[in-house]
Design a protein around this motif. Sequence first.
Motif, PDB file in Angstrom:
ATOM      1  N   UNK A 487      93.806  62.358 -79.069  1.00 37.55           N
ATOM      2  CA  UNK A 487      93.489  63.601 -78.342  1.00 37.55           C
ATOM      3  C   UNK A 487      91.970  63.824 -78.273  1.00 37.55           C
ATOM      4  N   UNK A 488      91.251  63.356 -79.300  1.00 38.90           N
ATOM      5  CA  UNK A 488      89.795  63.482 -79.276  1.00 38.90           C
ATOM      6  C   UNK A 488      89.184  62.469 -78.317  1.00 38.90           C
ATOM      7  N   UNK A 489      89.768  61.277 -78.250  1.00 39.67           N
ATOM      8  CA  UNK A 489      89.289  60.274 -77.304  1.00 39.67           C
ATOM      9  C   UNK A 489      89.465  60.777 -75.878  1.00 39.67           C
ATOM     10  N   UNK A 490      90.573  61.451 -75.620  1.00 42.75           N
ATOM     11  CA  UNK A 490      90.832  61.995 -74.284  1.00 42.75           C
ATOM     12  C   UNK A 490      89.736  62.982 -73.891  1.00 42.75           C
ATOM     13  N   UNK A 491      89.383  63.867 -74.795  1.00 48.56           N
ATOM     14  CA  UNK A 491      88.348  64.859 -74.510  1.00 48.56           C
ATOM     15  C   UNK A 491      86.988  64.192 -74.340  1.00 48.56           C
ATOM     16  N   UNK A 492      86.761  63.128 -75.096  1.00 51.62           N
ATOM     17  CA  UNK A 492      85.500  62.406 -75.005  1.00 51.62           C
ATOM     18  C   UNK A 492      85.370  61.743 -73.638  1.00 51.62           C
ATOM     19  N   UNK A 493      86.462  61.197 -73.119  1.00 49.74           N
ATOM     20  CA  UNK A 493      86.452  60.568 -71.798  1.00 49.74           C
ATOM     21  C   UNK A 493      86.174  61.613 -70.714  1.00 49.74           C
ATOM     22  N   UNK A 494      86.814  62.755 -70.842  1.00 48.80           N
ATOM     23  CA  UNK A 494      86.584  63.834 -69.872  1.00 48.80           C
ATOM     24  C   UNK A 494      85.126  64.274 -69.891  1.00 48.80           C
ATOM     25  N   UNK A 495      84.567  64.420 -71.089  1.00 46.45           N
ATOM     26  CA  UNK A 495      83.174  64.841 -71.223  1.00 46.45           C
ATOM     27  C   UNK A 495      82.243  63.806 -70.587  1.00 46.45           C
ATOM     28  N   UNK A 496      82.565  62.501 -70.786  1.00 44.33           N
ATOM     29  CA  UNK A 496      81.744  61.438 -70.215  1.00 44.33           C
ATOM     30  C   UNK A 496      81.774  61.479 -68.692  1.00 44.33           C
ATOM     31  N   UNK A 497      82.967  61.693 -68.126  1.00 43.80           N
ATOM     32  CA  UNK A 497      83.105  61.673 -66.664  1.00 43.80           C
ATOM     33  C   UNK A 497      82.552  62.929 -65.993  1.00 43.80           C
ATOM     34  N   UNK A 498      82.254  63.953 -66.755  1.00 41.21           N
ATOM     35  CA  UNK A 498      81.589  65.136 -66.192  1.00 41.21           C
ATOM     36  C   UNK A 498      80.179  64.768 -65.730  1.00 41.21           C
ATOM     37  N   UNK A 499      79.561  63.844 -66.483  1.00 37.97           N
ATOM     38  CA  UNK A 499      78.181  63.455 -66.176  1.00 37.97           C
ATOM     39  C   UNK A 499      78.094  62.135 -65.417  1.00 37.97           C
ATOM     40  N   UNK A 500      79.179  61.375 -65.429  1.00 37.16           N
ATOM     41  CA  UNK A 500      79.157  60.054 -64.779  1.00 37.16           C
ATOM     42  C   UNK A 500      80.420  59.914 -63.921  1.00 37.16           C
ATOM     43  N   UNK A 501      80.352  60.459 -62.710  1.00 31.17           N
ATOM     44  CA  UNK A 501      81.513  60.437 -61.824  1.00 31.17           C
ATOM     45  C   UNK A 501      81.754  59.034 -61.281  1.00 31.17           C
ATOM     46  N   UNK A 502      83.039  58.761 -60.979  1.00 37.03           N
ATOM     47  CA  UNK A 502      83.453  57.473 -60.415  1.00 37.03           C
ATOM     48  C   UNK A 502      82.930  56.299 -61.261  1.00 37.03           C
ATOM     49  N   UNK A 503      83.445  56.203 -62.473  1.00 44.45           N
ATOM     50  CA  UNK A 503      83.017  55.147 -63.400  1.00 44.45           C
ATOM     51  C   UNK A 503      84.112  54.118 -63.616  1.00 44.45           C
ATOM     52  N   UNK A 504      83.703  52.859 -63.753  1.00 44.82           N
ATOM     53  CA  UNK A 504      84.610  51.814 -64.190  1.00 44.82           C
ATOM     54  C   UNK A 504      84.909  52.008 -65.678  1.00 44.82           C
ATOM     55  N   UNK A 505      86.031  51.454 -66.119  1.00 44.36           N
ATOM     56  CA  UNK A 505      86.339  51.517 -67.549  1.00 44.36           C
ATOM     57  C   UNK A 505      85.242  50.824 -68.348  1.00 44.36           C
ATOM     58  N   UNK A 506      84.703  49.726 -67.802  1.00 47.77           N
ATOM     59  CA  UNK A 506      83.622  49.006 -68.489  1.00 47.77           C
ATOM     60  C   UNK A 506      82.360  49.858 -68.595  1.00 47.77           C
ATOM     61  N   UNK A 507      82.140  50.729 -67.577  1.00 42.35           N
ATOM     62  CA  UNK A 507      80.984  51.629 -67.636  1.00 42.35           C
ATOM     63  C   UNK A 507      81.152  52.648 -68.765  1.00 42.35           C
ATOM     64  N   UNK A 508      82.354  53.201 -68.856  1.00 47.12           N
ATOM     65  CA  UNK A 508      82.635  54.175 -69.920  1.00 47.12           C
ATOM     66  C   UNK A 508      82.497  53.507 -71.278  1.00 47.12           C
ATOM     67  N   UNK A 509      82.971  52.247 -71.373  1.00 47.60           N
ATOM     68  CA  UNK A 509      82.918  51.516 -72.639  1.00 47.60           C
ATOM     69  C   UNK A 509      81.479  51.305 -73.101  1.00 47.60           C
ATOM     70  N   UNK A 510      80.567  51.055 -72.155  1.00 49.30           N
ATOM     71  CA  UNK A 510      79.163  50.863 -72.515  1.00 49.30           C
ATOM     72  C   UNK A 510      78.553  52.132 -73.090  1.00 49.30           C
ATOM     73  N   UNK A 511      79.038  53.276 -72.609  1.00 46.71           N
ATOM     74  CA  UNK A 511      78.511  54.553 -73.112  1.00 46.71           C
ATOM     75  C   UNK A 511      79.203  54.983 -74.402  1.00 46.71           C
ATOM     76  N   UNK A 512      80.376  54.397 -74.679  1.00 50.03           N
ATOM     77  CA  UNK A 512      81.106  54.693 -75.915  1.00 50.03           C
ATOM     78  C   UNK A 512      81.358  53.367 -76.643  1.00 50.03           C
ATOM     79  N   UNK A 513      80.310  52.702 -77.104  1.00 53.66           N
ATOM     80  CA  UNK A 513      80.448  51.338 -77.640  1.00 53.66           C
ATOM     81  C   UNK A 513      81.300  51.236 -78.897  1.00 53.66           C
ATOM     82  N   UNK A 514      81.432  52.311 -79.662  1.00 54.26           N
ATOM     83  CA  UNK A 514      82.211  52.239 -80.905  1.00 54.26           C
ATOM     84  C   UNK A 514      83.719  52.265 -80.663  1.00 54.26           C
ATOM     85  N   UNK A 515      84.120  52.752 -79.503  1.00 59.71           N
ATOM     86  CA  UNK A 515      85.549  52.853 -79.207  1.00 59.71           C
ATOM     87  C   UNK A 515      86.065  51.477 -78.789  1.00 59.71           C
ATOM     88  N   UNK A 516      87.107  50.951 -79.465  1.00 61.75           N
ATOM     89  CA  UNK A 516      87.672  49.660 -79.051  1.00 61.75           C
ATOM     90  C   UNK A 516      88.053  49.669 -77.569  1.00 61.75           C
TER      91      UNK A 516
END
Length: 547
Positions: A487-516
């Motif tokens: 549930x925390x990962x879900x909120x983290x993804x939402x927070x990331x996409x607020x600032x980075x619209x239309x992102x690839x999963x790989x783009x999100x992963x680069x911004x959240x490197x600790x998340x598998x």
Amino acid sequence: MKEGLKFDKKSLKTVQGKAAGFDELAKDCVAFANTEGGHLAIGIEDADELPAPNQIIPKGLMELTIKRIGERTINVATNGTIVEAPNGGEYIDLEVFKSQSSVAGTTKGGYYYRDNDESKPLPPDELLRAITDKPSFSWETKVSTKYKTTQCDEKKLSAFIEEIRNSDRVSDFVKSKTVEEILEYFSLADEDSFMTHLGILWLGTQPQRSRLLYAPTVQYIKYDGSGNKVLKQVWDDNSMNPEELLEDIWRSVPDWRESNEISDGLWRKEIPAYDEKVVREVLCNAIAHRPYTTRGDIFINMYPDKMVVVNPGRLPFGVTPKNILQKTVKRNQELSRILYALHIMEGEGTGYDLMYETQLSLGKSIPILFEGDDFVSVTVERKIVSKEASRVFEHLQYFFPQIAQNQKALITFGIVFQEEIISSVDLAQKLQLPEADRLRSYVEPLISQNIILSRGRGKGTRYYVNPAIISDSKANIQTTLKAIEPYRLKELIKQDLKYHKLSLVSDISQRLPDVPFKDLQKMVRKMASEGELIPNGGRKFRRYRLP
């Protein structure tokens, strides 16, 4: 009794009637002979523990079975006994002896070996290996030089007898034997008091030991950071037996005396560069399991960041780097028996477990085993991967004494602790288990006491250390997102996409490197399927945005 490496059950139908399966039975006998030997309980069904009540073995059936196996196999020796079970039923206990000096096969040209509870065909490359490896298994007990025990080194003999009689790993029955009987019991001499190869190796004089074909020679070589040799020492005069050799090597290498201090407030601990238990076990394995029919020195290569011990020859038949934790085959059984009796090495199947447990409890990487074409190497890293591991292990062993006595559980905890979060499939692979389903005995003691927690089901199960254990141990562990709750990962993804619209999963992963990455990808797809994210584009370059 459970079916396994040395035991199998067969229906009585296997040896009776027109549908008798003597060919299949012959394959099992060959497999046992090529591995460790074993017993076949003929007359007990696979799902049963006992034969059928009042089952009677027909007269002559056991003898016929042994005859049919002999007709279908080569280099297979068997012996049969009719056993009456507690329920009154009878079955044939067919003992298959290990083939010591030759490879067993069927008359149809089939070669098999035993892998846990299965009999499997021997691949061509493994067949060649088995053929070349067999002579080394009988090397210890051979007598090729006619030296009587009265010609041995008297000091070595006296020391050996004293150690045996003072060992808590030797029964009182053996201790009460005469000197000659003890030597014969440990295969150091034959019934005529001639020293065997093993006897010369352990009790012989320097000239006698020099006459052995390939007495062990050890080279210690130290390298600097540029790969240049800076120090070399060689043990090649054959003056010492294996016990003396191990002790002298341990005393002679200064690197094994070095250590690093880790501290946090009032808590301090010295972490050895190379733990004595690990070093001794690696060296002992090199001497105990090397083929004494193969030329080659044992090398101890010391680098600034690691130690690599290289042994001539390959691993014993049936053992690989991927099953060393779960499978044990002794190439030199009598030598291993002496080393165990004198507390020089651990018991069967526990040596690598001890090294895993020790390395993990010190926050270090597990030993790396590699098998080449004609050598085996073991690499032990000097680097401390997690400085807080020792503190957490001390807490665990103090407050959970039952876990402290459970080596499987300690190894499992150490792996989970280093990985932070790990799937059941990956954990089973690191523990060298053939199937993730066999993990239960490893993780259950930890889960039952809330030491590790899990999420998910089946093969999707993931394990991580209970945060309360970390907190109670006062370990100063850096916070990461590897074990973040869904549930925390879900909120983290939402927070990331607020600032980075239309992102690839790989783009999100680069911004959240600790998340598998797999966890992140799974959550993004789940959110998209539930309408919490809007996907755009094709499957390969699909981007996501908030609604």
